[in-house]
Design a protein around this motif. Sequence first.
Motif, PDB file in Angstrom:
ATOM      1  N   THR A 201      44.986  38.633  49.246  1.00 41.90           N
ATOM      2  CA  THR A 201      43.892  38.038  48.481  1.00 41.90           C
ATOM      3  C   THR A 201      42.581  38.527  49.073  1.00 41.90           C
ATOM      4  O   THR A 201      42.356  38.395  50.281  1.00 41.90           O
ATOM      5  N   VAL A 202      41.733  39.101  48.241  1.00 43.48           N
ATOM      6  CA  VAL A 202      40.488  39.702  48.723  1.00 43.48           C
ATOM      7  C   VAL A 202      39.323  39.189  47.886  1.00 43.48           C
ATOM      8  O   VAL A 202      39.426  39.014  46.670  1.00 43.48           O
ATOM      9  N   THR A 203      38.218  38.919  48.563  1.00 36.89           N
ATOM     10  CA  THR A 203      36.950  38.562  47.910  1.00 36.89           C
ATOM     11  C   THR A 203      35.972  39.690  48.168  1.00 36.89           C
ATOM     12  O   THR A 203      35.629  39.980  49.321  1.00 36.89           O
ATOM     13  N   ALA A 204      35.531  40.356  47.106  1.00 34.53           N
ATOM     14  CA  ALA A 204      34.686  41.538  47.235  1.00 34.53           C
ATOM     15  C   ALA A 204      33.411  41.372  46.427  1.00 34.53           C
ATOM     16  O   ALA A 204      33.362  40.591  45.465  1.00 34.53           O
ATOM     17  N   ALA A 205      32.392  42.114  46.820  1.00 32.34           N
ATOM     18  CA  ALA A 205      31.097  42.051  46.140  1.00 32.34           C
ATOM     19  C   ALA A 205      31.170  42.753  44.793  1.00 32.34           C
ATOM     20  O   ALA A 205      31.918  43.717  44.607  1.00 32.34           O
ATOM     21  N   CYS A 206      30.388  42.255  43.854  1.00 33.32           N
ATOM     22  CA  CYS A 206      30.301  42.852  42.518  1.00 33.32           C
ATOM     23  C   CYS A 206      28.830  42.855  42.107  1.00 33.32           C
ATOM     24  O   CYS A 206      28.209  41.783  41.976  1.00 33.32           O
ATOM     25  N   ASN A 207      28.269  44.023  41.926  1.00 29.85           N
ATOM     26  CA  ASN A 207      26.863  44.137  41.533  1.00 29.85           C
ATOM     27  C   ASN A 207      26.730  43.804  40.047  1.00 29.85           C
ATOM     28  O   ASN A 207      27.189  44.569  39.189  1.00 29.85           O
ATOM     29  N   MET A 208      26.118  42.672  39.768  1.00 33.89           N
ATOM     30  CA  MET A 208      26.004  42.194  38.395  1.00 33.89           C
ATOM     31  C   MET A 208      24.570  42.348  37.895  1.00 33.89           C
ATOM     32  O   MET A 208      23.612  42.193  38.655  1.00 33.89           O
ATOM     33  N   ASP A 209      24.454  42.639  36.604  1.00 31.35           N
ATOM     34  CA  ASP A 209      23.161  42.749  35.930  1.00 31.35           C
ATOM     35  C   ASP A 209      23.054  41.597  34.935  1.00 31.35           C
ATOM     36  O   ASP A 209      23.811  41.522  33.969  1.00 31.35           O
ATOM     37  N   THR A 219      30.936  44.764  34.873  1.00 34.40           N
ATOM     38  CA  THR A 219      31.973  45.664  35.357  1.00 34.40           C
ATOM     39  C   THR A 219      32.034  45.565  36.868  1.00 34.40           C
ATOM     40  O   THR A 219      31.049  45.876  37.555  1.00 34.40           O
ATOM     41  N   CYS A 220      33.174  45.120  37.390  1.00 37.48           N
ATOM     42  CA  CYS A 220      33.365  44.966  38.829  1.00 37.48           C
ATOM     43  C   CYS A 220      34.376  45.993  39.322  1.00 37.48           C
ATOM     44  O   CYS A 220      35.238  46.448  38.564  1.00 37.48           O
ATOM     45  N   THR A 221      34.283  46.324  40.604  1.00 33.49           N
ATOM     46  CA  THR A 221      35.113  47.373  41.186  1.00 33.49           C
ATOM     47  C   THR A 221      35.653  46.928  42.532  1.00 33.49           C
ATOM     48  O   THR A 221      34.898  46.385  43.353  1.00 33.49           O
ATOM     49  N   LEU A 222      36.950  47.151  42.734  1.00 33.76           N
ATOM     50  CA  LEU A 222      37.576  46.957  44.037  1.00 33.76           C
ATOM     51  C   LEU A 222      37.908  48.340  44.583  1.00 33.76           C
ATOM     52  O   LEU A 222      38.625  49.116  43.946  1.00 33.76           O
ATOM     53  N   GLU A 223      37.404  48.651  45.775  1.00 33.47           N
ATOM     54  CA  GLU A 223      37.504  49.995  46.339  1.00 33.47           C
ATOM     55  C   GLU A 223      38.412  49.990  47.559  1.00 33.47           C
ATOM     56  O   GLU A 223      38.301  49.115  48.419  1.00 33.47           O
ATOM     57  N   LEU A 224      39.316  50.998  47.631  1.00 31.76           N
ATOM     58  CA  LEU A 224      40.246  51.150  48.747  1.00 31.76           C
ATOM     59  C   LEU A 224      39.980  52.485  49.438  1.00 31.76           C
ATOM     60  O   LEU A 224      39.737  53.501  48.762  1.00 31.76           O
ATOM     61  N   ILE A 281      39.502  50.359  41.595  1.00 32.02           N
ATOM     62  CA  ILE A 281      40.087  49.509  40.552  1.00 32.02           C
ATOM     63  C   ILE A 281      38.927  48.908  39.771  1.00 32.02           C
ATOM     64  O   ILE A 281      38.190  48.058  40.278  1.00 32.02           O
ATOM     65  N   ASN A 282      38.741  49.361  38.547  1.00 33.85           N
ATOM     66  CA  ASN A 282      37.623  48.912  37.718  1.00 33.85           C
ATOM     67  C   ASN A 282      38.135  47.965  36.641  1.00 33.85           C
ATOM     68  O   ASN A 282      39.175  48.215  36.022  1.00 33.85           O
ATOM     69  N   PHE A 283      37.398  46.889  36.410  1.00 37.46           N
ATOM     70  CA  PHE A 283      37.731  45.978  35.312  1.00 37.46           C
ATOM     71  C   PHE A 283      36.443  45.447  34.699  1.00 37.46           C
ATOM     72  O   PHE A 283      35.452  45.204  35.394  1.00 37.46           O
ATOM     73  N   THR A 284      36.464  45.314  33.380  1.00 34.87           N
ATOM     74  CA  THR A 284      35.293  44.891  32.613  1.00 34.87           C
ATOM     75  C   THR A 284      35.501  43.474  32.108  1.00 34.87           C
ATOM     76  O   THR A 284      36.564  43.157  31.555  1.00 34.87           O
TER      77      THR A 284
END
Length: 498
Positions: A201-209, A219-224, A281-284
Amino acid sequence: MPYNARVLLLLLLSLILMAESRRLGSRRKRWSEPGETLKPGKALGETPDAVVLVGKAGLEAAMVNGPLSRKIIDGTKTRKLKTSHLLRVDEHDFTMRPAFAGPAVPVGVDVQVESLDSISEVDMDFTMTLYLRHYWKDERLAFPSATNKSMTFDGRLVKKIWVPDVFFVHSKRSFIHDTTTDNIMLRVFPDGHVLYSLRVTVTAACNMDFSRFPLDSQTCTLELESYAYTDEDLMLYWKSGDESLSTDDRISLSQFLIQKFHTTSRLAFYSSTGWYNRLYINFTLRRHIFFFLLQTYFPATLMVMLSWVSFWIDRRAVPARVSLGITTVLTMSTIITGVNASMPRVSYIKAVDIYLWVSFVFVFLSVLEYAAVNYLTTVRDGKDRKLREKLKEQSQTLPCTCGMPHTKTMMLDGMYSEADANSLAGYTRASMAAEDPSDKQEQMVVHLTLDNESTETKKKGIRSFRIIQNTHTIDTYSRMIFPGAYILFNLIYWCVYC
């Protein structure tokens, strides 16, 4: 043979049989109870010539055949190799990657998203639970197998071998689930291929407009990425392309509609360490608008419409119109404060801010409209009072106008009320302006202290000022202008943001 010798021989054999019976009985108690089968794989201790007895049948067979004639050996108690010996973990240095000083190790990755737990606009982050799987080949873990079957281990073996050091870029918090044990699985194949899976389980930042909030899509992104190994040592890639990412169809959020998931990959450069493979991993997400329509837009619209009610209330009902205006202003302030309390303090204007503040301006203008109407009403009442007093003084000195020809009715042109005209009852009223503008008004009986206008410009000014003086006219025009302007604003707003 003498009889005594036979008796002694039989006694000696009886004693030997009794001794053997006791010895066999003690061994039987040591290994198992009577009638119980020994469990496979149970150790025999350090005795090299241990005899295995199975129930009463084994005991009788031993007694019949003799104690030293046969030894029954259980094959289930042969010593097996340990996992560390089979995989030769102690024979290699697993602090180094496979094929050290050689080409980069290909590490395939696939992800199964189990749940998208929450989206926080205030913290601008998201929380996701997923299964993260790694695939690579390490020839040091190859082992012989006649059936070519893999071996599966838990997290205890992970600490003894090399595994990819993948981490989540821009993550705030993350943890591996440990109920009931660490959710880690390691599967090793005979040719050295390895599957390493863990539940995270991961909590990651998402730059929102939020410039279009709440009519927005995010659109948020999880990066590995590998933490230590550059692209020269470790090649991180999606194992099956876009099919490497799978999701549960039952994933849903209260405020958002999940439109799509997709994967990408590229190189990331750090000036001090070099280039690294990075997977995305991108999701809208598209926000549901119905909640904000009920909680924000409809209440704001109703407050604006409520402020228009004052246009139909008598201008002399000061408490009613003032209290209505103040109530709508305070309610709009409360709505604006409640919306901003659940949002981050951004430095730009949001779509909901435009709607709420324009609605607030309409409500505030309705209060100012009544202030203007009340002020003009007070000013006009003062002028009417002075006019009545002046007419009353002049009425005491007016000469008789009996028989005066061509008497005319004074034209008020809507500048004075009917009560003012009635106050002149009993007196002959002449026109405000003579038929010939050049002649002086010497024959006017009643003079209303209004100077004659000699130019057309001044006459037009009087006509335009007439609307301002008539407070009924201001309210009448406001009943049409305010709703029309607000409807036009709504049409423009929803066409632009929808």
